[in-house]
Design a protein around this motif. Structure first.
Motif, PDB file in Angstrom:
ATOM      1  N   GLU A 115      -9.642  55.125  19.107  1.00 26.77           N
ATOM      2  CA  GLU A 115      -9.429  54.257  18.219  1.00 26.77           C
ATOM      3  C   GLU A 115      -9.137  54.917  16.734  1.00 26.77           C
ATOM      4  O   GLU A 115      -8.214  54.310  16.065  1.00 26.77           O
ATOM      5  N   ILE A 116     -10.002  55.874  16.357  1.00 19.16           N
ATOM      6  CA  ILE A 116      -9.642  56.591  15.063  1.00 19.16           C
ATOM      7  C   ILE A 116      -8.351  57.237  15.151  1.00 19.16           C
ATOM      8  O   ILE A 116      -7.625  57.495  14.135  1.00 19.16           O
ATOM      9  N   GLN A 117      -7.849  58.080  16.276  1.00 14.12           N
ATOM     10  CA  GLN A 117      -6.865  58.786  16.430  1.00 14.12           C
ATOM     11  C   GLN A 117      -5.457  57.745  16.211  1.00 14.12           C
ATOM     12  O   GLN A 117      -4.589  58.200  15.624  1.00 14.12           O
ATOM     13  N   ARG A 118      -5.430  56.521  16.550  1.00 16.60           N
ATOM     14  CA  ARG A 118      -4.606  55.648  16.340  1.00 16.60           C
ATOM     15  C   ARG A 118      -4.354  55.267  14.966  1.00 16.60           C
ATOM     16  O   ARG A 118      -3.343  55.230  14.222  1.00 16.60           O
ATOM     17  N   ASN A 119      -5.460  55.350  14.198  1.00 19.91           N
ATOM     18  CA  ASN A 119      -5.112  54.999  12.637  1.00 19.91           C
ATOM     19  C   ASN A 119      -4.695  56.319  12.052  1.00 19.91           C
ATOM     20  O   ASN A 119      -3.871  56.204  11.166  1.00 19.91           O
ATOM     21  N   PHE A 120      -5.190  57.309  12.537  1.00 17.23           N
ATOM     22  CA  PHE A 120      -4.379  58.607  12.045  1.00 17.23           C
ATOM     23  C   PHE A 120      -2.815  58.596  12.265  1.00 17.23           C
ATOM     24  O   PHE A 120      -2.061  59.240  11.417  1.00 17.23           O
ATOM     25  N   ASP A 121      -2.557  58.133  13.640  1.00 17.22           N
ATOM     26  CA  ASP A 121      -1.075  58.001  13.816  1.00 17.22           C
ATOM     27  C   ASP A 121      -0.377  57.149  12.865  1.00 17.22           C
ATOM     28  O   ASP A 121       0.878  57.467  12.481  1.00 17.22           O
ATOM     29  N   LEU A 122      -1.098  55.894  12.435  1.00 22.02           N
ATOM     30  CA  LEU A 122      -0.450  55.068  11.660  1.00 22.02           C
ATOM     31  C   LEU A 122      -0.388  55.551  10.098  1.00 22.02           C
ATOM     32  O   LEU A 122       0.539  55.314   9.578  1.00 22.02           O
ATOM     33  N   LEU A 123      -1.212  56.533   9.994  1.00 19.90           N
ATOM     34  CA  LEU A 123      -1.298  57.036   8.563  1.00 19.90           C
ATOM     35  C   LEU A 123      -0.248  58.267   8.468  1.00 19.90           C
ATOM     36  O   LEU A 123       0.099  58.482   7.141  1.00 19.90           O
ATOM     37  N   GLN A 124       0.014  58.821   9.578  1.00 22.22           N
ATOM     38  CA  GLN A 124       0.955  60.011   9.265  1.00 22.22           C
ATOM     39  C   GLN A 124       2.358  59.713   8.503  1.00 22.22           C
ATOM     40  O   GLN A 124       2.519  60.580   7.687  1.00 22.22           O
ATOM     41  N   PRO A 125       3.041  58.739   8.876  1.00 19.59           N
ATOM     42  CA  PRO A 125       4.309  58.556   8.191  1.00 19.59           C
ATOM     43  C   PRO A 125       4.259  58.363   6.459  1.00 19.59           C
ATOM     44  O   PRO A 125       4.861  58.942   5.767  1.00 19.59           O
ATOM     45  N   HIS A 126       3.058  57.840   6.072  1.00 22.23           N
ATOM     46  CA  HIS A 126       2.644  57.636   4.810  1.00 22.23           C
ATOM     47  C   HIS A 126       2.358  58.949   4.202  1.00 22.23           C
ATOM     48  O   HIS A 126       2.903  59.141   3.098  1.00 22.23           O
ATOM     49  N   LEU A 127       1.428  59.638   4.921  1.00 24.45           N
ATOM     50  CA  LEU A 127       1.476  61.238   4.443  1.00 24.45           C
ATOM     51  C   LEU A 127       2.643  62.050   4.337  1.00 24.45           C
ATOM     52  O   LEU A 127       2.752  62.474   3.369  1.00 24.45           O
ATOM     53  N   ASN A 128       3.566  61.705   5.423  1.00 22.17           N
ATOM     54  CA  ASN A 128       4.738  62.641   5.338  1.00 22.17           C
ATOM     55  C   ASN A 128       5.642  62.152   4.387  1.00 22.17           C
ATOM     56  O   ASN A 128       6.277  63.022   3.724  1.00 22.17           O
ATOM     57  N   TYR A 129       5.657  60.940   3.856  1.00 19.28           N
ATOM     58  CA  TYR A 129       6.567  60.531   2.763  1.00 19.28           C
ATOM     59  C   TYR A 129       6.239  61.066   1.600  1.00 19.28           C
ATOM     60  O   TYR A 129       6.593  61.582   0.917  1.00 19.28           O
ATOM     61  N   ILE A 130       4.620  61.085   1.201  1.00 17.05           N
ATOM     62  CA  ILE A 130       4.192  61.769   0.212  1.00 17.05           C
ATOM     63  C   ILE A 130       4.386  63.194  -0.125  1.00 17.05           C
ATOM     64  O   ILE A 130       4.924  63.617  -1.150  1.00 17.05           O
ATOM     65  N   ILE A 131       4.304  63.733   1.061  1.00 17.35           N
ATOM     66  CA  ILE A 131       4.448  65.296   0.837  1.00 17.35           C
ATOM     67  C   ILE A 131       5.918  65.639   0.800  1.00 17.35           C
ATOM     68  O   ILE A 131       6.204  66.644   0.024  1.00 17.35           O
ATOM     69  N   GLU A 132       6.592  65.022   1.564  1.00 19.58           N
ATOM     70  CA  GLU A 132       8.173  65.224   1.661  1.00 19.58           C
ATOM     71  C   GLU A 132       8.813  64.829   0.040  1.00 19.58           C
ATOM     72  O   GLU A 132       9.681  65.505  -0.376  1.00 19.58           O
ATOM     73  N   THR A 133       8.304  63.563  -0.343  1.00 17.18           N
ATOM     74  CA  THR A 133       8.921  63.216  -1.638  1.00 17.18           C
ATOM     75  C   THR A 133       8.666  64.055  -2.705  1.00 17.18           C
ATOM     76  O   THR A 133       9.440  64.377  -3.528  1.00 17.18           O
ATOM     77  N   LEU A 134       7.553  64.896  -2.601  1.00 12.11           N
ATOM     78  CA  LEU A 134       6.937  65.618  -3.878  1.00 12.11           C
ATOM     79  C   LEU A 134       7.165  66.961  -3.472  1.00 12.11           C
ATOM     80  O   LEU A 134       6.761  67.888  -4.084  1.00 12.11           O
ATOM     81  N   ASP A 135       7.753  67.559  -2.372  1.00  8.31           N
ATOM     82  CA  ASP A 135       7.837  69.066  -1.917  1.00  8.31           C
ATOM     83  C   ASP A 135       8.567  69.652  -2.945  1.00  8.31           C
ATOM     84  O   ASP A 135       8.289  70.756  -3.401  1.00  8.31           O
ATOM     85  N   ASP A 136       9.576  68.936  -3.648  1.00 11.43           N
ATOM     86  CA  ASP A 136      10.696  69.769  -4.465  1.00 11.43           C
ATOM     87  C   ASP A 136      10.321  69.224  -5.982  1.00 11.43           C
ATOM     88  O   ASP A 136      10.415  68.079  -6.176  1.00 11.43           O
ATOM     89  N   PHE A 137       9.759  70.139  -6.641  1.00 12.57           N
ATOM     90  CA  PHE A 137       9.041  69.718  -7.866  1.00 12.57           C
ATOM     91  C   PHE A 137      10.419  69.457  -8.986  1.00 12.57           C
ATOM     92  O   PHE A 137      10.168  68.977  -9.894  1.00 12.57           O
ATOM     93  N   ASN A 138      11.599  70.098  -8.584  1.00 13.32           N
ATOM     94  CA  ASN A 138      12.878  69.948  -9.459  1.00 13.32           C
ATOM     95  C   ASN A 138      13.157  68.416  -9.451  1.00 13.32           C
ATOM     96  O   ASN A 138      13.987  68.130 -10.315  1.00 13.32           O
ATOM     97  N   GLN A 139      12.662  67.608  -8.349  1.00 11.15           N
ATOM     98  CA  GLN A 139      13.158  66.442  -8.236  1.00 11.15           C
ATOM     99  C   GLN A 139      12.123  65.254  -8.841  1.00 11.15           C
ATOM    100  O   GLN A 139      12.379  64.211  -8.564  1.00 11.15           O
ATOM    101  N   LEU A 140      11.187  65.633  -9.275  1.00  7.58           N
ATOM    102  CA  LEU A 140      10.121  64.520  -9.818  1.00  7.58           C
ATOM    103  C   LEU A 140      10.716  63.651 -10.485  1.00  7.58           C
ATOM    104  O   LEU A 140      10.078  62.630 -10.795  1.00  7.58           O
ATOM    105  N   GLN A 141      11.394  64.034 -11.625  1.00  6.07           N
ATOM    106  CA  GLN A 141      11.792  63.159 -12.390  1.00  6.07           C
ATOM    107  C   GLN A 141      12.557  61.751 -11.646  1.00  6.07           C
ATOM    108  O   GLN A 141      12.737  60.826 -12.331  1.00  6.07           O
TER     109      GLN A 141
END
Length: 277
Positions: A115-141
């Motif tokens: 049950e907890i693993q299913r919530n981690f699976d639901l959480l993963q796309p949001h985490l991926n978006y945060i990491i991928e969006t902020l990965d390039d500091f040159n694009q922060l603006q």
């Protein structure tokens, strides 16, 4: 003196055999139950420690996600500390992995709750978006702050749910272990009561009865010994002063009868003591 030696010998024999086997059984049972209870307690403490580490790590994820948003706002509208932002992102990603597959270095166990693993699976796309969006500091603006904030809120909501699930699972584990400890304690008490009433007390009573009988045997046999020994001494004294050969032979026959009777008393004593054992 001979009777006392035999009495001590039989008592030693009793102590080394069945009358003391129940005592050893009691001691052995107490040792085993103590080991079991201590093992369960140590296991319970270990599980609580692991659960607390996991809950603390999951709770830190919420703080890290909010810290990342704070750094993004600072970078976009003020002074930016890129090192702190990168560190927070790395911690967020690494902790998310550790919470699922475990981490031996920090003592976090592998997740085995579907049950907890299913919530981690639901959480993963949001985490991926945060990491991928902020990965390039040159694009922060050019980062869409509203979209990033919405993804962070979703991440935060799911992580709150996961933390609650971790806490609930930990409480259930503690309750289960408490029930097991209580059942084992009750079982231990029952075993000890059974051993005391059906093994230890009968053994003590039996030993008390045997000791009393042995004392009675010792008293009677000692008096029999004393009687025969007194007669032997008297015959021996008369034999020394008697000059008549015929009378001496008669005294010797009496003396031999006393010795034979004394031997019979000795044999009877040994048989009686062995019978009591």
């Amino acid at each position: 003196e001979i009777s006392l030696v035999m009495f001590e010998k039989i008592l030693s024999k009793l102590k080394s055999k069945k009358n003391f086997n129940n005592y050893y059984l009691l001691v052995f049972t107490v040792i085993i139950l103590t080991i079991l209870i201590q093992s369960i307690i140590q296991y319970s403490l270990s599980r609580q420690r692991q659960d607390s580490l996991r809950i603390n790590e999951a709770g830190r994820q919420r703080m890290l996600s909010q810290s990342i948003m704070k750094h993004v706002y600072e970078c976009k509208y003020g002074t930016c500390d890129y090192s702190k932002l990168r560190l927070a992102m790395n911690k967020l990603a690494n902790a998310n992995i550790a919470l699922q597959i475990g981490n031996e270095a920090t003592g976090i166990p592998e997740l085995n709750n579907e049950e907890i693993q299913r919530n981690f699976d639901l959480l993963q796309p949001h985490l991926n978006y945060i990491i991928e969006t902020l990965d390039d500091f040159n694009q922060l603006q050019t980062v869409d702050v509203e979209k990033l904030s919405a993804e962070t809120d979703q991440f935060l909501f799911l992580m709150d749910t996961i933390v609650g699930q971790f806490q609930k699972a930990s409480e259930e584990d503690i309750k289960t272990l408490m029930i097991i400890e209580l059942e084992l304690a009750v079982f231990s008490l029952i075993i000890l009561i059974i051993e005391i009433f059906f093994f230890i007390n009968p053994s003590i009573k039996k030993m008390a009865i045997q000791n009393q009988k042995l004392k009675e045997i010792n008293w009677h046999q000692t008096h029999a010994f004393q009687s025969h020994m007194k007669n032997i001494k008297n015959y021996n004294h008369v034999l020394k002063i008697e000059k008549n050969t015929a009378h001496k032979e008669e005294l010797i026959s009496y003396l031999m009868e006393e010795l034979t009777d004394l031997e019979g008393v000795s044999d009877n004593m040994v048989k009686s003591l062995e019978k009591q054992a």
